[in-house]
Write an enzyme that holds these catalytic residues in place. Structure first.
Site, PDB file in Angstrom:
ATOM      1  N   CYS A  75       0.872  -1.180   0.000  1.00 28.95           N
ATOM      2  CA  CYS A  75       0.000   0.000   0.000  1.00 28.95           C
ATOM      3  C   CYS A  75       0.907   1.228   0.000  1.00 28.95           C
ATOM      4  O   CYS A  75       1.614   1.456   0.997  1.00 28.95           O
ATOM      5  CB  CYS A  75      -0.913  -0.007   1.225  1.00 28.95           C
ATOM      6  SG  CYS A  75      -1.956   1.467   1.366  1.00 28.95           S
ATOM      7  N   HIS A 161      -2.440  -4.813 -10.519  1.00 33.27           N
ATOM      8  CA  HIS A 161      -3.121  -3.645 -11.093  1.00 33.27           C
ATOM      9  C   HIS A 161      -3.463  -3.886 -12.561  1.00 33.27           C
ATOM     10  O   HIS A 161      -2.653  -4.456 -13.305  1.00 33.27           O
ATOM     11  CB  HIS A 161      -2.230  -2.402 -10.982  1.00 33.27           C
ATOM     12  CG  HIS A 161      -2.095  -1.903  -9.578  1.00 33.27           C
ATOM     13  ND1 HIS A 161      -2.953  -0.964  -9.032  1.00 33.27           N
ATOM     14  CD2 HIS A 161      -1.237  -2.248  -8.575  1.00 33.27           C
ATOM     15  CE1 HIS A 161      -2.602  -0.739  -7.775  1.00 33.27           C
ATOM     16  NE2 HIS A 161      -1.580  -1.506  -7.467  1.00 33.27           N
ATOM     17  N   GLU A 210     -10.336   0.198  -5.968  1.00 33.15           N
ATOM     18  CA  GLU A 210      -9.365  -0.682  -5.313  1.00 33.15           C
ATOM     19  C   GLU A 210      -9.954  -2.046  -4.943  1.00 33.15           C
ATOM     20  O   GLU A 210     -11.084  -2.144  -4.457  1.00 33.15           O
ATOM     21  CB  GLU A 210      -8.826  -0.031  -4.030  1.00 33.15           C
ATOM     22  CG  GLU A 210      -7.841   1.080  -4.254  1.00 33.15           C
ATOM     23  CD  GLU A 210      -7.048   1.389  -2.991  1.00 33.15           C
ATOM     24  OE1 GLU A 210      -6.823   0.468  -2.178  1.00 33.15           O
ATOM     25  OE2 GLU A 210      -6.663   2.561  -2.821  1.00 33.15           O
ATOM     26  N   CYS A 219      -4.675   6.176  -4.699  1.00 37.83           N
ATOM     27  CA  CYS A 219      -4.080   4.838  -4.599  1.00 37.83           C
ATOM     28  C   CYS A 219      -2.624   4.968  -5.004  1.00 37.83           C
ATOM     29  O   CYS A 219      -2.338   5.264  -6.172  1.00 37.83           O
ATOM     30  CB  CYS A 219      -4.821   3.859  -5.510  1.00 37.83           C
ATOM     31  SG  CYS A 219      -4.151   2.188  -5.451  1.00 37.83           S
ATOM     32  N   GLY A 222      -1.466   2.271  -7.277  1.00 35.50           N
ATOM     33  CA  GLY A 222      -2.187   2.480  -8.540  1.00 35.50           C
ATOM     34  C   GLY A 222      -1.569   3.594  -9.362  1.00 35.50           C
ATOM     35  O   GLY A 222      -1.479   3.495 -10.595  1.00 35.50           O
TER      36      GLY A 222
END
Ligand SMILES: N[C@H](CCC[C@H](N)C(=O)O)C(=O)O
Length: 276
Positions: A75, A161, A210, A219, A222
């Site tokens: 994260c 992703h 997400e 994100c 992301g």
């Protein structure tokens, strides 16, 4: 048990951060779901656990749980908040902090004005390692979702992703499209679904639905995934500003074999306690 926590966010991606070094508590999936619940709990996108390191050459262990209670590998926005938290709580005085995550060790560098720079590690393009069901690595792939044929980039930043380039991120019906990409059968561990609009070679807009949460205001992984895909496709040039609904991140990637460098904000919202 009564647990102390700190509510934080990175560009609007919000977290409940729990120090499990000075507090000892065994937390289960249903505890994470309750903490994350915006009605019956504190409310957050992810819960971040601060734990002692598992090996001598790192400073901390960093564990991440989505609002649905599932543990995940990485994260990015959380990593920045992690760095701010451990310094605010005097768990370290270092400005360069190494933390082990489920997807490897990352390095956090504390900058001025509560900005933190993170080396997120190198992107992984090999389908089996994303994981993504494709016979061979390609620059992009076609998938069907919500009755549409989408051209996606598939990449892992430690977590999976799928990135789609669109003309206008505001025109997207993410409530419909997001879950269909997140749960697409070609992603055996589900996937984070990013949608990027190229503003210029050095700026994109990005919305992310997400995995395990839904659409978030930002994100970090992301943003990294979108930029490395855009660089690979020749749409972008290095050092890109990523405009997300909750704020902006700076992403840089010198190319294959190098780590992706993400820089962005951290914020403390409140301190609290919760009964688990
Ligand atoms: N939902 C993600 C984890 C959080 C990633 C995001 N909050 C970030 O800042 O990178 C996943 O299931 O892989």
């Amino acid at each position: 048990m009564i647990l102390k926590f700190t509510k934080m966010h990175g560009a609007g991606n919000d977290f409940v951060v729990i120090d499990l070094i000075s507090q000892r508590c065994k937390l289960r999936s249903r505890d994470f779901r309750k903490i994350a619940d915006r009605r019956f709990g504190v409310g957050c996108d992810q819960i971040l656990l601060v734990e002692p390191p598992g090996s001598p050459n790192v400073d901390f262990r960093y564990r991440i749980f989505n609002a649905d209670g599932g543990e995940v590998e990485q994260c990015g926005n959380g990593a920045r908040c992690f760095a701010r938290f451990v310094r605010d709580k005097k768990l370290t005085a270092k400005k360069v902090i190494s933390v082990e995550t489920a997807s490897g060790v990352i390095t956090l560098r504390v900058r001025d004005q509560h900005q933190v720079e993170v080396d997120m590690g190198a992107p992984e393009w090999i389908p089996a390692r994303i994981p993504f069901n494709a016979p061979a690595e390609q620059d992009s792939y076609q998938i069907e979702a919500a009755g549409q044929s989408l051209e996606i980039g598939a990449v892992s930043m430690g977590n999976p992703h799928a990135v789609t380039r669109v003309d206008d991120v505001d025109a997207l019906d993410l409530d419909s499209l997001g879950p269909q990409v997140e749960n697409h059968g070609d992603f055996p561990e589900r996937v984070n679904a990013g949608f990027m609009q190229v503003i210029s070679e050095r700026e994109i807009r990005l919305r992310v639905f997400e995995r395990g949460v839904g659409e978030t205001l930002a994100c970090g992984t992301g943003a990294c995934a979108a930029v490395v895909y855009g660089l690979k496709r020749g749409w972008l040039r290095d050092s890109v500003t990523v405009q997300l609904p909750g704020g902006k991140l700076s992403i840089s990637w010198p190319g294959d074999g190098h780590g992706v460098i993400m820089t962005g904000p951290t914020a403390v919202v409140f301190e609290g306690t919760i009964k688990v």
